[in-house]
Design a protein around this motif. Structure first.
Motif, PDB file in Angstrom:
ATOM      1  N   THR A  71       0.837  -1.220   0.098  1.00  0.00           N
ATOM      2  CA  THR A  71       0.046   0.124   0.077  1.00  0.00           C
ATOM      3  C   THR A  71       0.920   1.158  -0.112  1.00  0.00           C
ATOM      4  OG1 THR A  71      -0.193   0.428   2.331  1.00  0.00           O
ATOM      5  CG2 THR A  71      -1.833  -1.217   1.219  1.00  0.00           C
ATOM      6  N   LYS A 117      -1.873   1.435  -8.182  1.00  0.00           N
ATOM      7  CA  LYS A 117      -1.900   2.797  -7.838  1.00  0.00           C
ATOM      8  C   LYS A 117      -0.972   3.718  -8.468  1.00  0.00           C
ATOM      9  CE  LYS A 117      -4.784   1.551  -4.387  1.00  0.00           C
ATOM     10  NZ  LYS A 117      -6.188   2.148  -4.160  1.00  0.00           N
ATOM     11  N   ARG A 120       2.755   8.030  -5.635  1.00  0.00           N
ATOM     12  CA  ARG A 120       2.740   9.392  -4.899  1.00  0.00           C
ATOM     13  C   ARG A 120       4.120   9.860  -4.855  1.00  0.00           C
ATOM     14  NH1 ARG A 120       0.421   8.409   0.572  1.00  0.00           N
ATOM     15  NH2 ARG A 120      -1.251   7.750  -0.589  1.00  0.00           N
TER      16      ARG A 120
END
Length: 129
Positions: A71, A117, A120
């Motif tokens: 994650t 994802k 980031r």
């Protein structure tokens, strides 16, 4: 930690982790390029440490640590103080080998990567001590 004999077969977990790291670094580099950064080096190694990505944008020279975990939150939590010191030491080694970069603004960023994802990017994730 015991050193691995070159005749021993490689540890499958380490091989998988290495491949995952390379994939994460490639994703992070592509993401930074899409944001307007130019990649100066990947996996810069020195006797005092390693930097995953060295990138430039304008007058800013960025030393980037890539963290890949299951994650994004787990990736964020994995950047340790000891690693930050090694990255800063490797950045100093980079600057000694690339004196044309000394006049740049220096920053230490992180790019967090997790399966499925968008990476980031965390500008100024830490400061050199």
């Amino acid at each position: 930690m015991a050193r691995r004999n070159s005749a021993d077969p490689p540890n499958p977990e380490r091989v998988a982790a290495f491949g995952l790291g390379l994939s994460a670094e490639s994703r992070a580099a592509a993401y930074l390029v899409a944001k307007g950064y130019r990649i100066a080096a990947r996996r810069f190694r020195s006797p005092v440490g390693e930097v995953d990505i060295v990138a430039r944008r304008g007058r800013v020279l960025v030393f980037v640590e890539v963290k890949a975990r299951a994650t994004l939150d787990a990736a964020a939590e994995s950047l340790q103080t000891r690693q930050q010191r090694r990255i800063a030491a490797a950045a100093a080694a980079w600057l000694s080998l690339n004196p044309h970069d000394i006049d740049k603004d220096i920053r230490f960023d992180a790019v967090l990567v997790a399966p499925g994802k968008i990476p980031r990017h965390i500008p100024a994730a830490f400061e050199a001590e």
